[in-house]
Design a protein around this motif. Structure first.
Motif, short mmCIF file in Angstrom:
data_model
loop_
_atom_site.label_atom_id
_atom_site.label_comp_id
_atom_site.label_asym_id
_atom_site.label_seq_id
_atom_site.Cartn_x
_atom_site.Cartn_y
_atom_site.Cartn_z
N MET A 1 72.77 -5.64 -45.33
CA MET A 1 73.95 -4.91 -45.61
C MET A 1 75.14 -5.36 -45.02
O MET A 1 75.28 -6.30 -44.23
N LYS A 2 76.38 -5.42 -45.94
CA LYS A 2 77.47 -5.90 -45.81
C LYS A 2 78.80 -5.08 -45.79
O LYS A 2 78.73 -3.89 -46.33
N ILE A 3 79.83 -5.70 -45.23
CA ILE A 3 81.04 -4.95 -45.30
C ILE A 3 82.04 -5.56 -46.22
O ILE A 3 82.36 -6.48 -46.33
N TYR A 4 82.76 -4.32 -46.76
CA TYR A 4 83.96 -4.60 -47.77
C TYR A 4 84.89 -3.88 -47.43
O TYR A 4 84.84 -2.73 -46.51
N SER A 5 86.06 -4.17 -47.82
CA SER A 5 87.29 -3.40 -47.66
C SER A 5 87.49 -2.17 -48.60
O SER A 5 87.20 -2.35 -49.76
N PHE A 6 88.05 -1.25 -48.26
CA PHE A 6 88.42 0.00 -49.12
C PHE A 6 89.34 -0.52 -50.24
O PHE A 6 89.00 -0.12 -51.37
N LYS A 7 90.05 -1.43 -49.93
CA LYS A 7 91.20 -1.92 -51.18
C LYS A 7 90.31 -2.67 -52.01
O LYS A 7 90.55 -2.41 -53.32
N ARG A 8 89.34 -3.22 -51.77
CA ARG A 8 88.48 -4.11 -52.64
C ARG A 8 88.00 -3.19 -53.72
O ARG A 8 87.85 -3.47 -54.89
N PHE A 9 87.13 -1.94 -53.22
CA PHE A 9 86.76 -1.05 -54.27
C PHE A 9 87.70 -0.28 -55.10
O PHE A 9 87.26 0.46 -55.80
N ILE A 10 88.67 -0.20 -54.47
CA ILE A 10 89.99 0.49 -55.29
C ILE A 10 90.13 -0.24 -56.78
O ILE A 10 90.34 0.27 -57.83
N ILE A 11 89.90 -1.70 -56.47
CA ILE A 11 90.60 -2.46 -57.42
C ILE A 11 89.56 -3.20 -58.26
O ILE A 11 89.56 -3.87 -59.23
N ALA A 12 88.22 -3.30 -57.93
CA ALA A 12 87.28 -4.09 -58.23
C ALA A 12 86.46 -3.72 -59.48
O ALA A 12 86.00 -4.59 -60.28
N ILE A 13 86.11 -2.20 -59.62
CA ILE A 13 85.30 -1.80 -60.58
C ILE A 13 85.95 -1.07 -61.71
O ILE A 13 86.22 0.05 -61.40
N ASP A 93 82.91 0.03 -36.10
CA ASP A 93 81.26 0.09 -36.36
C ASP A 93 81.10 -0.43 -37.77
O ASP A 93 81.89 0.01 -38.62
N ALA A 94 79.96 -1.41 -37.84
CA ALA A 94 79.76 -1.89 -39.14
C ALA A 94 79.15 -0.78 -40.09
O ALA A 94 79.53 -1.19 -41.24
N ASP A 95 78.35 0.03 -39.55
CA ASP A 95 77.60 0.78 -40.53
C ASP A 95 78.72 1.96 -41.07
O ASP A 95 78.61 2.42 -42.36
N ILE A 96 79.65 2.41 -40.51
CA ILE A 96 80.76 3.18 -40.98
C ILE A 96 81.43 2.32 -42.17
O ILE A 96 81.70 2.66 -43.16
N ALA A 97 81.91 0.97 -41.78
CA ALA A 97 82.68 0.26 -42.68
C ALA A 97 81.69 0.22 -43.91
O ALA A 97 82.16 0.31 -45.03
N ASN A 98 80.30 -0.04 -43.81
CA ASN A 98 79.62 -0.20 -45.04
C ASN A 98 79.42 1.09 -45.75
O ASN A 98 79.57 1.11 -47.07
N ALA A 99 79.22 2.10 -44.82
CA ALA A 99 79.12 3.51 -45.62
C ALA A 99 80.61 3.89 -46.40
O ALA A 99 80.46 4.25 -47.49
N SER A 100 81.57 3.48 -45.93
CA SER A 100 82.92 3.88 -46.45
C SER A 100 83.09 3.01 -47.74
O SER A 100 83.14 3.51 -48.92
N ALA A 101 82.70 1.75 -47.80
CA ALA A 101 82.84 0.75 -48.73
C ALA A 101 81.85 1.21 -49.93
O ALA A 101 82.00 1.12 -51.16
N SER A 102 80.85 1.53 -49.55
CA SER A 102 79.80 1.87 -50.75
C SER A 102 80.22 3.12 -51.49
O SER A 102 80.13 3.18 -52.44
N LEU A 103 80.58 4.25 -50.65
CA LEU A 103 81.26 5.33 -51.29
C LEU A 103 82.13 5.14 -52.23
O LEU A 103 82.43 5.51 -53.34
N TRP A 104 83.11 4.32 -51.71
CA TRP A 104 84.26 3.83 -52.71
C TRP A 104 83.84 3.16 -53.80
O TRP A 104 84.41 3.25 -54.90
N SER A 105 82.85 2.34 -53.83
CA SER A 105 82.33 1.44 -54.89
C SER A 105 81.69 2.48 -55.88
O SER A 105 81.70 2.21 -57.16
N VAL A 106 80.89 3.25 -55.39
CA VAL A 106 80.40 4.41 -56.32
C VAL A 106 81.50 4.92 -56.94
O VAL A 106 81.38 5.30 -58.46
#
Length: 566
Positions: A1-13, A93-106
């Protein structure tokens, strides 16, 4: 599992993923990247294009799903000293960051589906197909925001990713008020209901999936901003939509509770909304929870390291069980289907070896290891989310497992949830209810679990329903949100539940199980202390805050007129 930024998922998909497969629903690996070169020539291609929403963007939420949903709630321990068990989380916390990034990517992926289906569909694609996939995306979007608001509180409402890019506001987004986020969720679900069919392909979201989620959202929303009581209008809406599912969906509770959480239950009639995973070359399409949760070396095909992940003493007590006795309580079928304890046997695990017995000794496994050591600090391990060995998967019609990959579906909203939402909504602000339909819903859930031990209740209280929810959905990533809902309008009661929980371990279990010596049995107690109202909201990840300082500002009103809502 990996960490992404909130901004990335605002603009990526921004748009749909490229798919040309004509395989059956979810039998192809999900895509992990999304491109703009798809054009859908027929309904089948369009439906296949949105399979991804059912798994891949959710992948990095899996660990947070359990840690937030069950560890924080006092059902499960990953690490007894961690912030989840102690309710002291930090934004690194890495899992909080992953959870946030995942939800924004959805959310971003769903926005792409909603906004591009019409543009990218050929003349042979039917309006019914376009409506259906847009409706599915809207429900997943609503589910995403339902998680976001209950985890992080006030969050930005991103209705259109392209618009955010166009006005270059991705780094200055403001949070929107919690009441506006809930309003947004209900509006999106109402729109989805207008588009979705009453019946969809097996495993896919339909109109009743949306009704069920809408009922749960209204029940949660009913307490926000209230004190001691809940909003009667919201409770009435929750009851109304739950009753539509109960009376009109044609769905029934699956007769065997444990089967819902086996591969044979992947597309259970009871499952209204689920993540449906695959095993393939594409990373993020798979369920990885067995690796985190199952006993180390439990499988010959799936890596696992979950010896030290175990259900709490408090959850065992909720099931009227104790690790300090060898006399198991099998009155409630949900306990064994949720928690493995000494003396339990399972005919659907280790089918090629005559079944699995949970005993305090070593057992030989294959590919990934050798010996299983039963070292749980509470005398129990997790049953849900576990497939087992390759032979176990094959016995239920699935040919492949791999490393951290299983195809076991994760049920996010089940019919029993809607039954209990209905009972709680009917009870509402009353101390008790004898409403016949609420009792029927509640008793149906209990009767399945207790079978011949069940006696119909004739009156309901909040505590009865709340307890039933805990044991019905234990280790399904949901309990924390029940506590958040309670905290909205009765913070003292929510805090009292948590402060009373035993999150510690037993000393002396090995002597007891191997030598029959109970003289050393003693709890090393572990309790949550210093609990505050702020502990019911998860902090934004530091990576999000560093890239989007607007998240630190006070929440603002959302302009619903800007997106066509009054």
């Amino acid at each position: 599992m990996k960490i992404y930024s909130f901004k990335r998922f605002i603009i990526a998909i921004l748009v749909l993923g490229a798919v040309s497969s004509c395989e059956d629903f979810l039998e192809r690996p999900a895509e992990d990247t999304y491109t703009i070169d798809s054009f859908y020539q027929n309904d089948e291609q369009l439906y296949q294009s949105v399979n991804t929403i059912y798994n891949s963007p959710w992948y990095d939420f899996q660990r947070g799903f359990m840690k937030i949903g069950d560890v924080m709630a006092g059902n499960l321990v990953f690490d007894i000293g961690d912030g989840y068990t102690n309710l002291v989380l930090n934004n690194s916390d890495a899992d909080i960051a992953n959870a946030s990034a995942s939800l924004w990517s959805v959310n971003a992926y769903c926005n792409g589906v909603i906004q591009n289906v019409d543009l990218k569909s050929g003349p042979q694609v039917s309006q019914a197909a376009k409506n259906t996939v847009k409706g599915e995306a809207m429900v997943w979007k609503a589910m995403t925001y339902f998680y976001l608001v209950r985890c992080f509180g006030a969050v930005p409402i991103i209705h259109d990713n392209a618009a955010i890019i166009a006005d270059n506001s991705s780094a200055t987004l403001k949070r929107n008020k919690i009441e506006d986020v809930y309003k947004y969720i209900t509006l999106i679900l109402h729109d989805a209901i207008e588009l979705l069919p009453e019946e969809n392909m097996k495993g896919r979201i339909d109109k009743y999936s949306a009704y069920g989620l809408l009922a749960k959202v209204y029940l949660t929303k009913s307490g926000y901003g209230m004190s001691g009581t809940r909003n009667e209008a919201d409770l009435a809406e929750a009851a109304k939509y739950a009753k539509m599912v109960i009376d009109n969906s044609g769905r029934t509770l699956h007769p065997e509770y444990s089967e819902i959480f086996q591969l044979k239950g992947n597309f259970s009639e009871e499952s209204l909304i689920a993540w449906h995973w695959t095993v393939g070359a594409q990373w993020t399409s798979q369920n990885s929870l067995q690796s985190d949760l199952s006993l180390t070396n439990f499988s010959d095909a799936v890596q696992s390291w979950g010896n030290w992940v175990y259900p709490t003493i408090d959850l065992q007590t909720a099931f009227e069980e104790s690790a300090t006795t060898l006399s198991r309580n099998y009155r409630d079928a949900r306990r064994k289907a949720t928690i493995m304890m000494v003396g339990d046997t399972y005919d659907y695990f280790w089918t090629d070896m005559g079944g699995f017995a949970y005993n305090w000794d070593s057992a030989t496994d294959g590919m990934y290891g050798g010996a299983i050591s039963f070292v749980s600090g509470t005398g129990s391990n997790v049953t849900k989310h576990i497939v087992g060995r390759l032979a176990d998967a094959q016995a239920q019609g699935y040919e492949t497992l791999d490393r951290m990959h299983t195809p076991l579906s994760t049920h996010i909203l089940r019919l029993s949830d809607v039954y209990l939402v209905y009972a709680e909504a009917v009870l509402g602000n009353n101390a008790t209810t004898t409403d016949a339909s609420a009792l029927a819903a509640f008793n149906a859930v209990r009767a399945r679990a207790l079978k011949g031990n069940h006696v119909d209740e004739t009156s309901l209280t909040f505590d009865m329903i709340d307890h039933e929810r805990r044991v019905e959905f234990a280790l399904e990533g949901d309990r924390w949100y029940d506590l958040v809902r309670l905290h909205y309008y009765n913070p003292a009661a929510a805090k009292a539940q948590i402060l009373a929980q035993e999150r510690g371990t037993w000393e002396g279990l090995e002597d007891f199980y191997t030598n029959g010596d109970d003289s050393n049995l003693e709890i090393t107690t572990h309790k949550v202390t210093g609990l505050s109202d702020e502990d019911f909201t998860i902090p934004f990840p530091e990576v999000d805050l560093s890239l989007n300082p607007g998240l630190m500002d006070e929440p603002v009103d959302f302009d619903f007129g800007s997106i066509g809502y009054n």
